[in-house]
Design an enzyme around this catalytic site. Structure first.
Site, short mmCIF file in Angstrom:
data_model
loop_
_atom_site.label_atom_id
_atom_site.label_comp_id
_atom_site.label_asym_id
_atom_site.label_seq_id
_atom_site.Cartn_x
_atom_site.Cartn_y
_atom_site.Cartn_z
N LYS A 204 0.86 -1.18 0.00
CA LYS A 204 0.00 0.00 0.00
C LYS A 204 0.89 1.23 0.00
CE LYS A 204 -3.61 2.37 2.53
NZ LYS A 204 -4.67 2.19 3.54
N LYS A 261 -2.18 -1.46 -3.79
CA LYS A 261 -3.05 -0.29 -3.70
C LYS A 261 -2.21 0.98 -3.75
CE LYS A 261 -6.21 1.92 -0.48
NZ LYS A 261 -6.83 1.85 0.83
C1 PBG Z 1 -6.52 3.69 5.36
C2 PBG Z 1 -7.30 3.55 4.09
C3 PBG Z 1 -7.10 4.33 2.96
C4 PBG Z 1 -8.02 3.92 2.01
C5 PBG Z 1 -8.74 2.85 2.55
N1 PBG Z 1 -8.28 2.64 3.86
C6 PBG Z 1 -6.10 5.34 2.60
C7 PBG Z 1 -5.62 6.34 3.53
O1 PBG Z 1 -6.38 7.19 4.02
O2 PBG Z 1 -4.42 6.31 3.79
C8 PBG Z 1 -8.13 4.56 0.66
C9 PBG Z 1 -9.14 4.07 -0.27
C10 PBG Z 1 -9.42 4.99 -1.39
O3 PBG Z 1 -8.76 6.03 -1.59
O4 PBG Z 1 -10.35 4.67 -2.14
N2 PBG Z 1 -6.64 2.64 6.27
#
Ligand code: PBG
Length: 337
Positions: A204, A261
């Site tokens: 991620k 991601k």
């Molecule tokens: C963090 C989280 C994020 C997303 C899902 N869970 C990113 C973040 O704020 O760092 C992002 C999903 C998206 O942008 O669609 N646990």
């Protein structure tokens, strides 16, 4: 004017592109409703679906509307949903205490969905960002200048057990803390949840494209004027080899599936991960990827339907078995026709 020039070619690739039938016969990648996981946002109360400005067509849903949406997705052949709670800011604190409330919003959502549509796979995030007043994915260290890894993982273990107890099929640790997958696996097993799986957000990245999601769950607002930088835990977008390290670590710790991601900007990573493991690989087409397609379409600069399809096709072609996407429902609807 047609010339009489003739190339002497043994093979002409265009032959197999001449008719729609031939093109379909040699098509290598086909999207199916079963490829998709729908991320859904849930809020307290009974209000009508609350639109998210930067994500056209995406709404924060009350429990009642969430259940309706899940029924519709199941009927369209979408196999799974990933639930994200948006908490009342008053419930947030520095330690994300509400994450361990056994009756917190997301756990009630899981029970409601599992009750109404038991066949639908339910996935929940194991991360503290919806719960912390500072918007970070973990608790802070004593100096308050970084997220404390092990103290955060200690909370994640309990969160995962609560989610398993509520009936989720897969818990999805999404914060990139070190050692979280192994700790969660141990905690689940110790509590008797040996059948609850782990979908690890393994690679991620610290992406600028999460902006609309942070509006949706309110983690950006929680951070206030201070820029919310997650650079000390999420991966540097410059790094490729490190993604493989992360994936292999998570698999060694017990991840059932791994995730990359964002997706569309990281197709090279998806492919490398695909080649590095035989475990199922998921990719998350995130909020910013969704928003930019919509924004360009609203300006009349890109064609929404074609870009939507091509963006998802590219992610699957890169090697993703499963795609988390805000387009899940409309794509499943189109593909079912
Ligand atoms: C963090 C989280 C994020 C997303 C899902 N869970 C990113 C973040 O704020 O760092 C992002 C999903 C998206 O942008 O669609 N646990």
């Amino acid at each position: 004017m047609a010339s009489d020039f003739k190339l002497d070619l043994p093979f002409r690739p265009r032959r197999l592109r001449r008719t729609a039938s031939l093109r379909a016969m040699v098509e290598e990648t086909v999207l199916h409703p079963a490829d998709f996981i729908a991320p859904l946002f849930v809020v307290e109360g009974k209000a009508r679906p609350d639109p998210i400005a930067s994500m056209p067509g995406v709404f924060r849903l009350s429990l009642r509307d969430l259940v309706k949406e899940c029924r519709a997705l199941h009927q369209l052949g979408v196999p799974a949903v990933a639930l994200f709670p948006k908490l009342d800011p008053k419930l947030k604190d520095a330690d994300g205490t509400q994450a361990l409330n056994p009756d917190t919003l997301v756990l009630r959502a899981v029970r409601a969905v599992k009750d109404a549509v038991p066949e639908l796979t339910v996935i929940t995030d194991v991360a503290l960002d919806p719960y912390t007043s500072h918007g970070h994915d973990g608790v802070l260290n004593a100096a308050m200048d970084n997220v404390a890894n092990d103290a955060t993982v200690a909370i994640l273990r309990e969160m995962a057990v609560l989610q398993a107890e509520a009936g989720v099929d897969l818990v999805a640790p999404s914060d990139m803390m070190d050692g979280r997958v192994g700790a969660i696996r141990k905690a689940l097993d110790a509590a008797g949840y040996t059948d609850t799986g782990i979908l690890a957000y393994s690679a991620k990245y610290n992406s600028a494209y999460y902006g609309p999601f942070r509006d949706a769950v309110g983690s950006a607002q929680a951070a206030g004027t201070k820029l919310l930088s997650k650079a000390t835990y999420q991966m540097n977008p410059a790094n490729r080899r490190e993604a493989i390290e992360e994936v292999l670590l998570d698999i060694a710790e017990g991840a059932d599936m791994v995730m990359v991601k964002p997706a569309g900007l990281y197709l090279d990573i998806i492919r490398e991960v695909r080649n590095a493991t035989n475990r199922p690989v998921a990719a998350y087409q995130i909020s910013g990827e969704y928003a930019q397609i919509h924004a360009a379409a609203q300006l009349g600069w890109l064609d929404l339907a074609r870009c939507r399809h091509e963006s998802l096709l590219a992610i699957k072609r890169a090697g993703a078995d499963l795609i988390l996407t805000y387009f899940a429902k409309e794509m499943a609807g189109l593909l079912a026709k």
